[in-house]
Scaffold this active site. Structure first.
Site, PDB file in Angstrom:
ATOM      1  N   ASN A  43       0.838  -1.203   0.000  1.00 61.63           N
ATOM      2  CA  ASN A  43       0.000   0.000   0.000  1.00 61.63           C
ATOM      3  C   ASN A  43       0.872   1.252   0.000  1.00 61.63           C
ATOM      4  O   ASN A  43       1.951   1.290   0.604  1.00 61.63           O
ATOM      5  CB  ASN A  43      -1.025   0.002   1.143  1.00 61.63           C
ATOM      6  CG  ASN A  43      -0.442  -0.213   2.522  1.00 61.63           C
ATOM      7  OD1 ASN A  43       0.590  -0.867   2.673  1.00 61.63           O
ATOM      8  ND2 ASN A  43      -1.100   0.327   3.529  1.00 61.63           N
ATOM      9  N   GLU A  45       0.234   5.201   0.641  1.00 66.90           N
ATOM     10  CA  GLU A  45      -0.725   6.219   1.062  1.00 66.90           C
ATOM     11  C   GLU A  45      -0.311   7.597   0.569  1.00 66.90           C
ATOM     12  O   GLU A  45       0.793   7.778   0.032  1.00 66.90           O
ATOM     13  CB  GLU A  45      -0.849   6.180   2.590  1.00 66.90           C
ATOM     14  CG  GLU A  45      -1.408   4.841   3.060  1.00 66.90           C
ATOM     15  CD  GLU A  45      -1.635   4.756   4.558  1.00 66.90           C
ATOM     16  OE1 GLU A  45      -1.132   5.624   5.301  1.00 66.90           O
ATOM     17  OE2 GLU A  45      -2.316   3.792   4.980  1.00 66.90           O
ATOM     18  N   CYS A  54      -4.035   0.585  -2.515  1.00 62.88           N
ATOM     19  CA  CYS A  54      -3.959  -0.658  -1.737  1.00 62.88           C
ATOM     20  C   CYS A  54      -2.886  -1.595  -2.313  1.00 62.88           C
ATOM     21  O   CYS A  54      -2.561  -1.533  -3.508  1.00 62.88           O
ATOM     22  CB  CYS A  54      -5.286  -1.390  -1.771  1.00 62.88           C
ATOM     23  SG  CYS A  54      -6.568  -0.654  -0.753  1.00 62.88           S
ATOM     24  N   GLU A  56      -3.048  -4.809  -2.927  1.00 62.27           N
ATOM     25  CA  GLU A  56      -3.539  -5.742  -3.951  1.00 62.27           C
ATOM     26  C   GLU A  56      -3.567  -5.064  -5.319  1.00 62.27           C
ATOM     27  O   GLU A  56      -3.225  -5.659  -6.334  1.00 62.27           O
ATOM     28  CB  GLU A  56      -4.958  -6.224  -3.608  1.00 62.27           C
ATOM     29  CG  GLU A  56      -5.071  -6.961  -2.296  1.00 62.27           C
ATOM     30  CD  GLU A  56      -5.371  -6.059  -1.098  1.00 62.27           C
ATOM     31  OE1 GLU A  56      -4.820  -4.931  -1.039  1.00 62.27           O
ATOM     32  OE2 GLU A  56      -6.141  -6.491  -0.235  1.00 62.27           O
ATOM     33  N   CYS A  87     -10.253  -5.141   0.665  1.00 62.54           N
ATOM     34  CA  CYS A  87     -11.385  -4.210   0.681  1.00 62.54           C
ATOM     35  C   CYS A  87     -12.246  -4.441  -0.561  1.00 62.54           C
ATOM     36  O   CYS A  87     -11.864  -5.165  -1.485  1.00 62.54           O
ATOM     37  CB  CYS A  87     -10.881  -2.763   0.745  1.00 62.54           C
ATOM     38  SG  CYS A  87     -10.222  -2.149  -0.812  1.00 62.54           S
ATOM     39  N   CYS A  90     -10.630  -3.627  -3.892  1.00 63.63           N
ATOM     40  CA  CYS A  90      -9.622  -4.630  -4.283  1.00 63.63           C
ATOM     41  C   CYS A  90     -10.279  -5.916  -4.761  1.00 63.63           C
ATOM     42  O   CYS A  90      -9.772  -6.571  -5.682  1.00 63.63           O
ATOM     43  CB  CYS A  90      -8.680  -4.914  -3.118  1.00 63.63           C
ATOM     44  SG  CYS A  90      -7.534  -3.551  -2.841  1.00 63.63           S
TER      45      CYS A  90
HETATM   46  N1  THU Z   1      -5.300  -1.573   2.582  1.00 56.78           N
HETATM   47  C1  THU Z   1      -4.772  -2.367   1.615  1.00 56.78           C
HETATM   48  O1  THU Z   1      -3.649  -2.162   1.151  1.00 56.78           O
HETATM   49  N2  THU Z   1      -5.522  -3.407   1.181  1.00 56.78           N
HETATM   50  C2  THU Z   1      -6.774  -3.705   1.629  1.00 56.78           C
HETATM   51  O2  THU Z   1      -7.447  -4.559   1.063  1.00 56.78           O
HETATM   52  C3  THU Z   1      -7.281  -3.028   2.820  1.00 56.78           C
HETATM   53  C4  THU Z   1      -6.603  -1.767   3.165  1.00 56.78           C
HETATM   54  C5  THU Z   1      -4.517  -0.427   3.027  1.00 56.78           C
HETATM   55  C6  THU Z   1      -5.109   0.906   2.612  1.00 56.78           C
HETATM   56  C7  THU Z   1      -4.539   1.827   3.651  1.00 56.78           C
HETATM   57  O3  THU Z   1      -3.252   2.256   3.214  1.00 56.78           O
HETATM   58  C8  THU Z   1      -4.373   0.956   4.873  1.00 56.78           C
HETATM   59  O4  THU Z   1      -4.458  -0.386   4.433  1.00 56.78           O
HETATM   60  C9  THU Z   1      -5.417   1.188   5.938  1.00 56.78           C
HETATM   61  O5  THU Z   1      -6.700   1.109   5.430  1.00 56.78           O
END
Ligand code: THU
Length: 130
Positions: A43, A45, A54, A56, A87, A90
């Site tokens: 991920n 941000e 994300c 994935e 999520c 994803c």
């Molecule tokens: N996140 C992912 O990378 N994948 C997911 O399927 C769920 C959430 C990341 C997004 C964000 O940077 C952090 O987790 C918190 O939500």
């Protein structure tokens, strides 16, 4: 499945590269594609929160860039919370590049792995065929 260990290692390595200063929630994902190649993502941000990416989605983007077209397996792992289910966005991204042989693997607290088909996590997915 011998590749699962390799995928898990790739996902964990990616997780440690995550850029997650806002949530402090580092996630890694690794894809095995239809050509036997492994692609990882973490991920990433952003200070403009909604445009963060994300793990994935980063892994799938790497697969597409590398010429892979179909996910055979994807492993998702988080530093702080396992299992880390993908999520909704994803799930949709994974569905686009998957078929009924695709498996999503989540690592449990005890280190065991739970495996799902895409339809388990996103029934009636909206796909190219629609
Ligand atoms: N996140 C992912 O990378 N994948 C997911 O399927 C769920 C959430 C990341 C997004 C964000 O940077 C952090 O987790 C918190 O939500």
């Amino acid at each position: 499945m011998p590749e699962l260990k390799q995928l898990l290692a790739a996902a964990e390595q990616a997780m440690h590269q995550a850029y997650a200063p806002y949530s402090q929630f580092q996630v890694g994902a690794a894809v095995l594609d239809n050509q036997g190649q492994v692609y990882a993502g973490c991920n990433v941000e952003n200070s403009a929160y909604p445009i963060g990416c994300c793990a994935e989605q980063a892994a799938v983007a790497a697969m597409i860039l590398g010429g892979g077209r179909s996910i055979v397996d994807i492993v998702i792992v988080a530093e702080k919370q396992n299992p880390c289910p993908p999520c909704g966005a994803c799930r949709q991204v994974i569905a686009e590049h998957s078929d009924h042989n695709t498996h999503i693997h989540l690592v449990n607290k005890d280190g065991g792995v739970s495996s799902y088909q895409v339809a388990d996590l996103l029934p009636q997915a909206f796909k190219l065929s629609h």
